[in-house]
Design a protein around this motif. Structure first.
Motif, PDB file in Angstrom:
ATOM      1  N   PHE A 443       0.837  -1.201   0.000  1.00  0.00           N
ATOM      2  CA  PHE A 443       0.000   0.000   0.000  1.00  0.00           C
ATOM      3  C   PHE A 443       0.874   1.255   0.000  1.00  0.00           C
ATOM      4  N   LEU A 444       0.286   2.306  -0.511  1.00  0.00           N
ATOM      5  CA  LEU A 444       0.918   3.622  -0.501  1.00  0.00           C
ATOM      6  C   LEU A 444      -0.070   4.607   0.115  1.00  0.00           C
ATOM      7  N   LEU A 445       0.381   5.352   1.109  1.00  0.00           N
ATOM      8  CA  LEU A 445      -0.431   6.390   1.733  1.00  0.00           C
ATOM      9  C   LEU A 445       0.059   7.750   1.259  1.00  0.00           C
ATOM     10  N   VAL A 446      -0.826   8.496   0.612  1.00  0.00           N
ATOM     11  CA  VAL A 446      -0.527   9.867   0.192  1.00  0.00           C
ATOM     12  C   VAL A 446      -1.203  10.797   1.199  1.00  0.00           C
ATOM     13  N   VAL A 447      -0.419  11.661   1.833  1.00  0.00           N
ATOM     14  CA  VAL A 447      -0.882  12.477   2.955  1.00  0.00           C
ATOM     15  C   VAL A 447      -0.941  13.943   2.538  1.00  0.00           C
ATOM     16  N   ASP A 448      -2.042  14.595   2.872  1.00  0.00           N
ATOM     17  CA  ASP A 448      -2.230  16.014   2.563  1.00  0.00           C
ATOM     18  C   ASP A 448      -2.758  16.739   3.784  1.00  0.00           C
ATOM     19  N   LEU A 449      -2.591  18.068   3.792  1.00  0.00           N
ATOM     20  CA  LEU A 449      -3.088  18.902   4.877  1.00  0.00           C
ATOM     21  C   LEU A 449      -4.608  19.051   4.793  1.00  0.00           C
ATOM     22  N   PRO A 450      -5.259  19.454   5.891  1.00  0.00           N
ATOM     23  CA  PRO A 450      -6.721  19.641   5.850  1.00  0.00           C
ATOM     24  C   PRO A 450      -7.135  20.658   4.799  1.00  0.00           C
ATOM     25  N   ASP A 451      -8.269  20.399   4.159  1.00  0.00           N
ATOM     26  CA  ASP A 451      -8.874  21.300   3.180  1.00  0.00           C
ATOM     27  C   ASP A 451      -7.976  21.582   1.978  1.00  0.00           C
ATOM     28  N   SER A 452      -6.931  20.775   1.790  1.00  0.00           N
ATOM     29  CA  SER A 452      -6.064  20.980   0.628  1.00  0.00           C
ATOM     30  C   SER A 452      -6.708  20.346  -0.598  1.00  0.00           C
ATOM     31  N   ARG A 453      -6.303  20.820  -1.744  1.00  0.00           N
ATOM     32  CA  ARG A 453      -6.781  20.235  -3.000  1.00  0.00           C
ATOM     33  C   ARG A 453      -5.920  19.026  -3.328  1.00  0.00           C
ATOM     34  N   ALA A 454      -6.225  17.937  -2.660  1.00  0.00           N
ATOM     35  CA  ALA A 454      -5.393  16.742  -2.764  1.00  0.00           C
ATOM     36  C   ALA A 454      -5.468  16.132  -4.156  1.00  0.00           C
ATOM     37  N   CYS A 467      12.927   0.139  -9.020  1.00  0.00           N
ATOM     38  CA  CYS A 467      11.835  -0.801  -8.727  1.00  0.00           C
ATOM     39  C   CYS A 467      10.526  -0.052  -8.531  1.00  0.00           C
ATOM     40  N   ARG A 468      10.290   0.878  -9.415  1.00  0.00           N
ATOM     41  CA  ARG A 468       9.088   1.686  -9.302  1.00  0.00           C
ATOM     42  C   ARG A 468       7.847   0.809  -9.470  1.00  0.00           C
ATOM     43  N   ALA A 469       6.808   1.095  -8.711  1.00  0.00           N
ATOM     44  CA  ALA A 469       5.601   0.267  -8.724  1.00  0.00           C
ATOM     45  C   ALA A 469       4.390   1.118  -9.070  1.00  0.00           C
ATOM     46  N   ALA A 470       3.374   0.465  -9.638  1.00  0.00           N
ATOM     47  CA  ALA A 470       2.113   1.136  -9.967  1.00  0.00           C
ATOM     48  C   ALA A 470       1.085   0.818  -8.888  1.00  0.00           C
ATOM     49  N   PHE A 471       0.271   1.817  -8.555  1.00  0.00           N
ATOM     50  CA  PHE A 471      -0.720   1.678  -7.495  1.00  0.00           C
ATOM     51  C   PHE A 471      -2.074   2.160  -7.985  1.00  0.00           C
ATOM     52  N   LEU A 472      -3.129   1.487  -7.524  1.00  0.00           N
ATOM     53  CA  LEU A 472      -4.499   1.890  -7.805  1.00  0.00           C
ATOM     54  C   LEU A 472      -5.163   2.390  -6.517  1.00  0.00           C
ATOM     55  N   ARG A 473      -5.964   3.421  -6.640  1.00  0.00           N
ATOM     56  CA  ARG A 473      -6.605   4.011  -5.464  1.00  0.00           C
ATOM     57  C   ARG A 473      -7.639   3.068  -4.872  1.00  0.00           C
ATOM     58  N   ARG A 474      -7.568   2.918  -3.530  1.00  0.00           N
ATOM     59  CA  ARG A 474      -8.554   2.129  -2.808  1.00  0.00           C
ATOM     60  C   ARG A 474      -9.529   2.997  -2.018  1.00  0.00           C
ATOM     61  N   GLY A 475      -9.107   4.187  -1.654  1.00  0.00           N
ATOM     62  CA  GLY A 475      -9.997   5.041  -0.879  1.00  0.00           C
ATOM     63  C   GLY A 475      -9.400   6.414  -0.651  1.00  0.00           C
ATOM     64  N   TYR A 476     -10.297   7.397  -0.553  1.00  0.00           N
ATOM     65  CA  TYR A 476      -9.883   8.761  -0.232  1.00  0.00           C
ATOM     66  C   TYR A 476     -10.577   9.166   1.061  1.00  0.00           C
ATOM     67  N   PHE A 477      -9.811   9.681   2.012  1.00  0.00           N
ATOM     68  CA  PHE A 477     -10.322   9.995   3.341  1.00  0.00           C
ATOM     69  C   PHE A 477     -10.017  11.465   3.646  1.00  0.00           C
ATOM     70  N   PRO A 478     -10.929  12.349   3.277  1.00  0.00           N
ATOM     71  CA  PRO A 478     -10.673  13.785   3.447  1.00  0.00           C
ATOM     72  C   PRO A 478     -10.812  14.211   4.902  1.00  0.00           C
ATOM     73  N   VAL A 479     -10.386  15.435   5.180  1.00  0.00           N
ATOM     74  CA  VAL A 479     -10.475  16.008   6.510  1.00  0.00           C
ATOM     75  C   VAL A 479     -10.687  17.504   6.356  1.00  0.00           C
ATOM     76  N   SER A 480     -11.412  18.094   7.293  1.00  0.00           N
ATOM     77  CA  SER A 480     -11.690  19.521   7.204  1.00  0.00           C
ATOM     78  C   SER A 480     -11.373  20.198   8.520  1.00  0.00           C
ATOM     79  N   GLY A 481     -10.802  21.383   8.439  1.00  0.00           N
ATOM     80  CA  GLY A 481     -10.676  22.194   9.636  1.00  0.00           C
ATOM     81  C   GLY A 481      -9.278  22.348  10.162  1.00  0.00           C
TER      82      GLY A 481
END
Length: 505
Positions: A443-454, A467-481
């Motif tokens: 898995f790869l976790l991409v982390v962004d700040l709150p309310d950012s245009r991720a 050894c670069r790998a390809a990843f498919l999105r499993r879920g987006y978990f936004p945050v506000s504030g």
């Protein structure tokens, strides 16, 4: 006769409702209305905070729990946790209830203290007039800034309550005398506030300075008493902090150097969250608008009501610049300014309301704008929360070995993943870049700040070039504030070449 009696009753009711907005502090009329309105606002604020206390713990709350693992006794909460993230009063609560307590219980102390801040604000501002007291309760009840930090397992709720209590007590001491009871209450408020969060020190300094600037009208003895109590009451918490800071293992969180953009981001974010200014407005433009509003409200207040808000709203941020303090991008680091701004909004609008029909319209417009802006921000926060970390970890747990990589804030994200994995009873192992080729992450976790245009694209590649790998999105978990991080979770493709061929078709 009946019509006249009905008209008379209507007039009497109207007078009672309007009494808090037309009488000076201490007058007897409308006290029942004031009391019931304050109870209603306090209950509203409590409900907003209880609802906000739901959801997953985020990094800084988890950080405190991790620090408490080092505590072998209750005394260690005060002198044994050598880290600047130790908000002692909050840490004491978490130590008392234990690390496995339900999340709402962990945040219950903040909810209680944040709710008590509402009547404390009313009592402090009511010394100006009844209307100011009710409006202060209104602003502190619904303001997103105070709802957010009044529902988070950290020290800001206790510090806010302490500042408001101290503000009212200092005003009472200067106006009516330095009785032993008042001085002891002031010492208790400042002492507790400093153990809640060390930024109470700047609030205490602002209160002492505001007393000094009023000495001609209240006598130098009362000013000296306020300053002495403020200094002495701060010493126990300062001693505990200094004891830890001198330890060889003392740690400080990540620091970002001061810059104009960083400063504007923090102070504008504070003003936006406190009074509901709209999102999307440039930080510097918002700073200008908030500054002009504050100056306008200061102009309509009596001299003695201007001093503390002016120091808190303008003086302390300028002091931060002069001292070159780091990490000024966080609105919570401007908590005293937020308290001053909220008090200024309440008392300024009360002054406008009492000044006549024309200015009443301005007060009504401002209060409506504060309420609408705060409601919009609260709605976003309730919808997205401080993050949905457990949901992401559950997806990772579908694999027998949840090996994952992180693109940003690696150490902090590992701590959050580890906490929620432990609660779920699963294993999640972080993979460094050096380990990637030999043991690639699932898995790869991409982390962004709150309310950012991720950038949560459907597909992305990551890893070292060899050894670069390809990843498919499993879920987006936004945050506000004001707290938390947005996560986008990706899972490594098992056969990326075949996937690329399918996509081309």
């Amino acid at each position: 006769m009946r019509e006249r009696e009905q008209i008379r009753r209507f007039i009497d009711v109207s007078r009672n409702v309007a009494a808090p907005f037309s009488r000076e502090a201490g007058e007897g009329g409308g006290l029942g209305v004031f009391r019931y309105a304050l109870i209603a606002l306090t209950l509203l604020g409590a409900a907003l905070r209880l609802y906000a206390a739901q959801g997953d713990l985020w990094l800084d709350e988890i950080w405190t729990l991790n620090l408490l693992e080092r505590a072998h006794s209750f005394g260690d909460v005060f002198i044994g946790l050598h880290h600047d993230n130790n908000h002692v009063a909050n840490s004491a609560w978490l130590y008392f209830i234990g690390p496995n307590a339900p999340v709402p219980l962990m945040r219950l102390a903040a909810v209680a203290l944040g709710t008590l801040a509402i009547p404390a604000a009313a009592a402090a501002s009511r010394r100006y007039c009844d209307a100011a007291g009710l409006l202060a309760a209104f602003v502190f009840a619904i303001s997103y800034f105070f709802v957010h930090y009044g529902s988070e397992a950290r020290g800001y709720a206790g510090m806010t309550l302490a500042v408001l209590l101290a503000y009212g007590l200092v005003d009472a001491i200067l106006a009516e005398g330095a009785s032993r009871r008042r001085l002891l209450a002031l010492a208790a408020a400042i002492g507790f506030g400093t153990f809640s969060h060390l930024t109470m020190i700047e609030a205490s300094g602002a209160l002492a300075l505001s007393a000094l600037l009023r000495f001609r009208h209240c006598g130098l003895g009362r000013v000296v008493a306020v300053g002495a109590v403020a200094g002495l009451a701060s010493l126990p918490a300062l001693f505990c902090f200094a004891y830890g800071a001198l330890a060889p293992d003392f740690q400080v969180g990540a620091m970002v150097p001061l810059s104009p953009a960083i400063f504007a981001e923090g102070v504008a974010g504070m003003a936006r969250a406190t009074l509901g200014f709209p999102r999307g407005v440039d930080d510097f433009a918002l700073l200008g608008a908030a500054g002009l509003l504050a100056l306008g409200l200061l102009a309509v207040l009596p001299a003695e009501r201007r001093i503390f808000p002016a120091i808190a709203v303008f003086g302390l941020p300028l002091l931060h610049i002069a001292a070159g303090l780091p990490s000024q991008q966080y609105p919570r680091f401007h908590s005293t300014a937020a308290i001053g701004l909220a008090l200024l909004a309440a008392e300024g609008c009360a002054a406008l309301w009492r000044a006549g029909a024309r200015r009443r319209r301005a007060a009504a417009i401002l209060l409506g704008a504060f309420a609408i802006g705060g409601a919009v921000q609260l709605a976003d926060f309730y919808r997205l929360g401080r993050g949905h970390y457990a949901d992401a970890v559950r997806i990772m747990a579908e694999r027998k070995e949840a090996r994952y990589a992180v693109d940003f804030a690696r150490g902090e994200t590992k701590a959050v993943v580890a906490y929620h994995a432990r609660k779920l009873g699963v294993v999640a192992t972080a993979v460094s870049l050096a380990e990637w080729c030999a043991s690639p992450p699932a898995f790869l976790l991409v982390v962004d700040l709150p309310d950012s245009r991720a950038d949560h694209a459907e597909r992305r590649s990551a890893g070292p070039q060899d050894c670069r790998a390809a990843f498919l999105r499993r879920g987006y978990f936004p945050v506000s504030g004001l707290s938390g991080f947005a996560w986008t979770l990706y899972e490594r493709e098992t056969n990326p070449e075949a996937e690329i061929t399918r996509s081309a078709r």
